[in-house]
Scaffold this motif. Sequence first.
Motif, PDB file in Angstrom:
ATOM      1  N   VAL A 158       0.815  -1.216   0.000  1.00  0.00           N
ATOM      2  CA  VAL A 158       0.000   0.000   0.000  1.00  0.00           C
ATOM      3  C   VAL A 158       0.850   1.268   0.000  1.00  0.00           C
ATOM      4  O   VAL A 158       0.361   2.347  -0.331  1.00  0.00           O
ATOM      5  N   GLU A 159       2.118   1.132   0.384  1.00  0.00           N
ATOM      6  CA  GLU A 159       3.004   2.297   0.342  1.00  0.00           C
ATOM      7  C   GLU A 159       4.433   1.816   0.260  1.00  0.00           C
ATOM      8  O   GLU A 159       4.808   0.816   0.886  1.00  0.00           O
ATOM      9  N   GLN A 160       5.239   2.528  -0.499  1.00  0.00           N
ATOM     10  CA  GLN A 160       6.622   2.126  -0.677  1.00  0.00           C
ATOM     11  C   GLN A 160       7.460   3.366  -0.938  1.00  0.00           C
ATOM     12  O   GLN A 160       7.008   4.279  -1.625  1.00  0.00           O
ATOM     13  N   GLY A 161       8.656   3.397  -0.373  1.00  0.00           N
ATOM     14  CA  GLY A 161       9.527   4.541  -0.639  1.00  0.00           C
ATOM     15  C   GLY A 161      10.765   4.519   0.227  1.00  0.00           C
ATOM     16  O   GLY A 161      10.953   3.611   1.039  1.00  0.00           O
ATOM     17  N   GLN A 209       1.768   8.486   3.891  1.00  0.00           N
ATOM     18  CA  GLN A 209       0.602   9.009   3.175  1.00  0.00           C
ATOM     19  C   GLN A 209      -0.558   8.035   3.104  1.00  0.00           C
ATOM     20  O   GLN A 209      -1.692   8.457   2.917  1.00  0.00           O
ATOM     21  N   HIS A 210      -0.302   6.736   3.230  1.00  0.00           N
ATOM     22  CA  HIS A 210      -1.437   5.817   3.234  1.00  0.00           C
ATOM     23  C   HIS A 210      -2.032   5.802   4.642  1.00  0.00           C
ATOM     24  O   HIS A 210      -1.281   5.747   5.631  1.00  0.00           O
ATOM     25  N   PRO A 211      -3.363   5.853   4.758  1.00  0.00           N
ATOM     26  CA  PRO A 211      -3.949   5.869   6.106  1.00  0.00           C
ATOM     27  C   PRO A 211      -3.477   4.694   6.982  1.00  0.00           C
ATOM     28  O   PRO A 211      -3.316   4.849   8.191  1.00  0.00           O
ATOM     29  N   SER A 217       5.571   5.790  -3.505  1.00  0.00           N
ATOM     30  CA  SER A 217       4.272   5.474  -4.101  1.00  0.00           C
ATOM     31  C   SER A 217       3.272   5.017  -3.046  1.00  0.00           C
ATOM     32  O   SER A 217       3.649   4.439  -2.023  1.00  0.00           O
ATOM     33  N   VAL A 218       2.011   5.295  -3.318  1.00  0.00           N
ATOM     34  CA  VAL A 218       0.941   5.055  -2.356  1.00  0.00           C
ATOM     35  C   VAL A 218      -0.273   4.523  -3.108  1.00  0.00           C
ATOM     36  O   VAL A 218      -0.593   5.006  -4.194  1.00  0.00           O
ATOM     37  N   PRO A 240      -1.916  12.503  -2.238  1.00  0.00           N
ATOM     38  CA  PRO A 240      -1.501  12.840  -0.882  1.00  0.00           C
ATOM     39  C   PRO A 240      -2.664  13.419  -0.070  1.00  0.00           C
ATOM     40  O   PRO A 240      -3.443  14.226  -0.579  1.00  0.00           O
ATOM     41  N   LEU A 241      -2.739  12.984   1.166  1.00  0.00           N
ATOM     42  CA  LEU A 241      -3.901  13.309   1.986  1.00  0.00           C
ATOM     43  C   LEU A 241      -4.094  14.795   2.220  1.00  0.00           C
ATOM     44  O   LEU A 241      -5.221  15.278   2.269  1.00  0.00           O
TER      45      LEU A 241
END
Length: 321
Positions: free
Chosen positions: A227-230, A240-242, A305-306, A312-313
């Motif tokens: 769900v998110e990578q970086g 950035q992912h909830p 990435s998200v 972005p929220l």
Amino acid sequence: MSDLTLRFKGQKNDVVQGVNLRVRRGEVLCVVGESGCGKSVTSMAIMGLLPPNSAQISSGKMRISSDEWDLVTDRLPAELRGNKIAMIFQEPMTSLNPAFRIGNQIAEVVQRHQGGTRAASLDRAEEMLQRVGIANPGQRLREYPHQLSGGMRQRVMIAMALANEPQILIADEPTTALDVTIQAQILDLIADLRDETGMGTIMITHDLGVVAEIADTVAVMYGGQVVEQGPVEEVFRNPQHPYTIGLMSAMPRLDKPGERLAIVPGTVPTISNMPDGCRFRTRCAFATSYCSKRPSLSDIAPDHSVACHYAPLEAHVRVSA
Ligand SMILES: Nc1ncnc2c1ncn2[C@@H]1O[C@H](COP(=O)(O)OP(=O)(O)O)[C@@H](O)[C@H]1O
Ligand code: SF4
Ligand SMILES: [Mg+2]
């Protein structure tokens, strides 16, 4: 590894869905996420260790430098296993044979891939036992796995995995059962080999302290998806992912090593109850009806990435002071 999707026979949902993981030479990628989110299944799939009659891989490709193979049709070639790519398991007895002395087991692996004499392989085994912090390695070489404590068996397995200086190491919660001093020593050893040999590491862990200490990049998994990578600083500073925001709400602190992931309210649905679309939507505070459509993993910054429709929220949520 790209686009890994698989399910177990009899299940109506994929247990791992479209997962891409990339680790460069000399880098450590940490994979985090609650228990049951598919981390071990992903690493077993990479190693070709899932039971072929129950695990159905519908897509997935692996590449290590110039070697490439399709996980749907091919297993990890035997000449690469333990040589170019090695794995450390949560449970050491998975890779130790109770019937053989540990020195012989390590030496066997070394000799199989590197050739050389038996004596040279045994010397290498002794050196590796020393590097994982085992006292009296010369004597330990002659012992059987059952003569060692659980923590020592874990270190023997790590020594065996690292003895051939693999290009890629996959480590599935390798230090969870070890005490803090030994854990630090193992992380140092992995970092040393990364620097000495350019080994790339995929480290699965629950421990944000480990992530903060060793990771270059981080991948957050939920419900069998990334769900998110970086880069680690970027994801820690600007999650950035909830789901990531929930996990990171207990940030690791240098004065509190071993801090675990924070508890995100609610529980992970079982695979058969996974919602369509965004798999996190049953627990997400930001969910809308639009989230019944699956979000793709997209870049919000270079290399970051998200997979959320609202990332972005800060572009969508007004935060009151
Ligand atoms: N051999 C198997 N057969 C059926 N289901 C399995 C098997 N192995 C794992 N699973 C299921 O796959 C999901 C992911 O498990 P796993 O990869 O072990 O999670 P993690 O390592 O992230 O804690 C879980 O729901 C687990 O019950
Ligand atoms: S896509 Fe929707 S449910 Fe999924 S994380 Fe984003 S806001 Fe939450
Ligand atoms: Mg696991």
